[in-house]
Each structure stands twice: as C-alpha cells, then as structure tokens.
Design an enzyme around this catalytic site. Structure first.
Site, PDB file in Angstrom:
ATOM      1  N   CYS A  59      11.493   3.798 -14.996  1.00  0.00           N
ATOM      2  CA  CYS A  59      12.205   2.568 -14.666  1.00  0.00           C
ATOM      3  C   CYS A  59      13.030   2.117 -15.879  1.00  0.00           C
ATOM      4  CB  CYS A  59      11.223   1.468 -14.275  1.00  0.00           C
ATOM      5  SG  CYS A  59      12.023  -0.091 -13.834  1.00  0.00           S
ATOM      6  N   CYS A  63      10.165  -4.295 -19.146  1.00  0.00           N
ATOM      7  CA  CYS A  63       9.019  -5.209 -18.981  1.00  0.00           C
ATOM      8  C   CYS A  63       7.882  -4.750 -19.893  1.00  0.00           C
ATOM      9  CB  CYS A  63       8.559  -5.217 -17.534  1.00  0.00           C
ATOM     10  SG  CYS A  63       9.891  -5.520 -16.334  1.00  0.00           S
ATOM     11  N   CYS A  66       4.556  -3.090 -18.569  1.00  0.00           N
ATOM     12  CA  CYS A  66       4.603  -2.081 -17.517  1.00  0.00           C
ATOM     13  C   CYS A  66       4.579  -0.645 -18.033  1.00  0.00           C
ATOM     14  CB  CYS A  66       5.848  -2.291 -16.661  1.00  0.00           C
ATOM     15  SG  CYS A  66       5.883  -1.205 -15.215  1.00  0.00           S
ATOM     16  N   CYS A 103       1.820  -2.087   1.479  1.00  0.00           N
ATOM     17  CA  CYS A 103       2.862  -2.436   0.519  1.00  0.00           C
ATOM     18  C   CYS A 103       3.320  -1.175  -0.204  1.00  0.00           C
ATOM     19  CB  CYS A 103       2.333  -3.445  -0.497  1.00  0.00           C
ATOM     20  SG  CYS A 103       1.617  -4.928   0.258  1.00  0.00           S
ATOM     21  N   CYS A 134       5.373  -4.442   3.525  1.00  0.00           N
ATOM     22  CA  CYS A 134       5.828  -5.110   2.317  1.00  0.00           C
ATOM     23  C   CYS A 134       6.414  -4.056   1.383  1.00  0.00           C
ATOM     24  CB  CYS A 134       4.673  -5.838   1.636  1.00  0.00           C
ATOM     25  SG  CYS A 134       5.131  -6.708   0.106  1.00  0.00           S
ATOM     26  N   CYS A 194       6.873 -12.560  -1.151  1.00  0.00           N
ATOM     27  CA  CYS A 194       5.662 -12.365  -1.952  1.00  0.00           C
ATOM     28  C   CYS A 194       6.107 -12.474  -3.408  1.00  0.00           C
ATOM     29  CB  CYS A 194       5.064 -10.993  -1.663  1.00  0.00           C
ATOM     30  SG  CYS A 194       3.650 -10.555  -2.709  1.00  0.00           S
ATOM     31  N   ARG A 266      -3.107 -14.235  -3.815  1.00  0.00           N
ATOM     32  CA  ARG A 266      -3.684 -12.897  -3.923  1.00  0.00           C
ATOM     33  C   ARG A 266      -4.292 -12.666  -5.298  1.00  0.00           C
ATOM     34  NH1 ARG A 266       0.364  -9.194  -2.255  1.00  0.00           N
ATOM     35  NH2 ARG A 266      -0.484  -9.500  -0.177  1.00  0.00           N
TER      36      ARG A 266
END
Length: 352
Positions: A59, A63, A66, A103, A134, A194, A266
């Site tokens: 990616c 972040c 991550c 998801c 999702c 979400c 959640r």
C-alpha cells in the site's frame, strides 16, 4: 448528565461534554452506557462479521500503524487481488460458521479502474448468499461509490483513525479532509458507513475525545463504529509505543455507545491481546459487534472457537442479519459450533 438525556441522536457534542464523561467514575460511566445500550439494542446479542484481506501489502499510504504499508519492512507476504471465486468460497465458509456480515479489505490508496469489475462481482456474489456486504478499499470518488452501491454493497469502511490534531503524526499521504470526502461520497450513494478509529497510538485523551466527537457529529452517525486497540507490529514506527491502560480503552467504548446510541460499536483489532474479562467489560460498556475468526487482514484475532466459548460463558448470541430473513438456521449453526468448541478448527487464513 443522566442517561435519559442521551436518548435523542445528537450531532452537536462538545469536547467539554465528552471530557465530563471521561471524568466520571468508571462504574458510573459503564452504568450510563449500559442504560443507553439497552434503550436501542438487545444487550445479549452481538453482530458477528468476518474480515478477509482480498489484496494484501504494497500500500502506498504511510499509516504508521499498518504492516501493509510499502514504507515499512514488516516481513508481510504480499498478495495480489484474489480471484472472485476464491473470495466467494471464503464468504460461504464464513456464513456456515455463523457470520452475518462479510467484509473485504484491499490495501489500496484507492481502487484502480481495472480492478473495479472484479470487486463488483465479489459484492454481487456475497450479497447473493444472503450475507451483509462490507468493503474497505481506500478513498472513493463519487462514481466509484455509486458503482459499489449499485452492485449491492451494504457498508463501506473508512476509518478516521484519530483526531484531526493528531492525524498528521500518524499519516501524511492522505488528509483528514480526504477521509471526510470519502465518507460523504459513501453516504450520498445510499450505502451505510462503517467508520471508527484506533486507540493507543501514542495519542492523549484529548485526541481520543476529538476522534469520538468527529464521529458523533457527522451529519449522519456511522451505522457501525469499529474501535480498534493498536496492534503493535514489528517494523512499523509504532512498534514501541507505550501500552494503553485497558480501563481507558473500555471508557472509549462506553463513551462511543453514549454518543452514538444507535450505532453498532465494534470491538475490533486488538482483541487477541485482551483478556476475556476485558472483552466482557467492553460488552458491558456497549460493544455489540466483533470480527470473528483468527485474522484481521494481517494481524491476529482470537480463533473462532475461542469466541464461541466466550459467547457461551457470557450468555451472548449472534445478531441475525436483516438481509437474511429466510435463513433462520444461522444462529443454530453457531450454537452447534459452540457445543463443539473443543474440536472446532481455525476459521480461515486471510493471508493465503
């Protein structure tokens, strides 16, 4: 502030009001959150979701939490976009194990045009099984949100992660405004949102307040609010951040419940490191959704049979998916799995 004052959905929460909730004695806060929770939900039902990584690693975002970021060397095995049939097989397994929502997550900054046809087929196939759908694919433009909605996607996940003030200490490749724009595109398309954040990234309590206020004061509150506890991954910039006080995390769950009374809150990443007792406190504080299975994208999660056993000990049961009116056997499947928890096998490996 009494619990009865929180019944109406508000979009004008102030930082001072939320600070007052953080300052409450722990028992008073949990009691207030539980009262609000019971006004809107069955307190003994938990919505059960399964999360599958459909494209792993590489990616371009930076972040700091991550392991999928191309900026860090975490030893993660990269994976191209999965084939549609392989994803549908995983979805069928998830439904058989008792999940009501499937998801799918891809490590992208935003979906590429060439990948959208495959993603849309995944949505259609999972939806046809009677599961809620999702996805989390990074930023979306207006057209992409419309395509996903037309394919039948129920929820789109796009977390705010933290407060606006702390955000640039965690991410520099995407602005806070970018995230809010994506949420607006999702909402305008008719899909449900979400969106939540991560607690324990080195932020202070004022940043946690800022995150919760941002979520609660969105024009329409997210239908699902994942509250993640940071999973420290070797090779990421946050691998040595100080541990979060568990009671502070439970407070965040309780305050999310009070501020967003009709949202599913959640209990998400970090459950692998939580004791059963801490998870029980989170359910008491108003958490009523979990990810089910031993892997969340690329980080550990309690194995399925451990979740079943905890449900049994606490007298909890899975919430039925609204889209699955004709499949009343779903709860029975989970009950049978609970009875067989000693012999249950791991749920799935999202990285293969």
């Amino acid at each position: 502030m009494s619990a009865t004052q929180t019944q109406a959905i508000r979009h004008d929460w102030s930082r001072q009001e939320v600070q007052a909730l953080f300052d409450l004695p722990f028992n008073d806060l949990l009691f207030q959150a539980q009262v609000v929770h019971r006004q809107h939900f069955n307190p003994n039902e938990v919505q059960v979701s399964t999360l599958l990584s459909i494209k792993t690693g590489s990616c371009p975002e930076d972040c700091k939490y991550c392991p999928q970021s191309a900026h860090y060397n975490t030893g993660l095995e990269k994976q191209r976009l999965m084939e549609v049939e392989a994803v549908l097989k995983k979805a069928a397994e998830a439904k058989a194990k008792g999940s009501s929502r499937f998801c799918m997550g891809a490590a992208w900054k935003n979906p590429n045009k060439r990948d959208m046809p495959y993603v849309l087929e995944m949505v259609k196939g999972v939806k046809a099984m009677g599961l809620e759908t999702c996805m989390t694919l990074g930023m979306l433009n207006e057209d992409q949100a419309g395509e996903l909605a037309e394919a039948g996607l129920d929820y789109y996940n796009h977390n705010l992660d933290t407060s606006p003030e702390f955000y640039d200490k965690i991410i520099t490749t995407r602005s806070y405004g970018d995230r809010l724009d994506t949420l607006q595109h999702v909402r305008d398309s008719g899909m449900k949102i979400c969106s939540g954040g991560i607690i324990g990234m080195g932020e202070n309590q004022n940043d946690r307040i800022g995150l919760l206020v941002q979520l609660a004061n969105l024009p329409v509150q997210p239908e699902s609010v994942p509250i993640n506890m940071l999973v420290k991954v070797k090779g990421t910039p946050l691998e040595d951040v100080d541990n979060l006080d568990p009671f502070e995390f439970v407070r965040c769950i309780a305050i999310a419940r009070i501020l967003m009374p009709k949202s599913h809150v959640r209990l998400s990443a970090g459950r692998e490191e939580m004791s059963d007792e801490m998870q029980a406190m989170c359910f008491m504080a108003g958490a009523n959704s979990i990810f089910y299975g031993e892997c969340l994208l690329t980080t550990p999660n309690p194995e399925a049979h451990e979740d079943m056993l905890l449900f049994k000990r606490l007298g909890l049961r899975p919430e039925q998916a609204i889209v699955d009116h004709d499949d009343n056997a779903q709860a029975d499947v989970l009950s049978k799995q609970i009875e067989k928890n000693d012999t249950a096998q791991p749920f799935y490996d999202a990285t293969v």
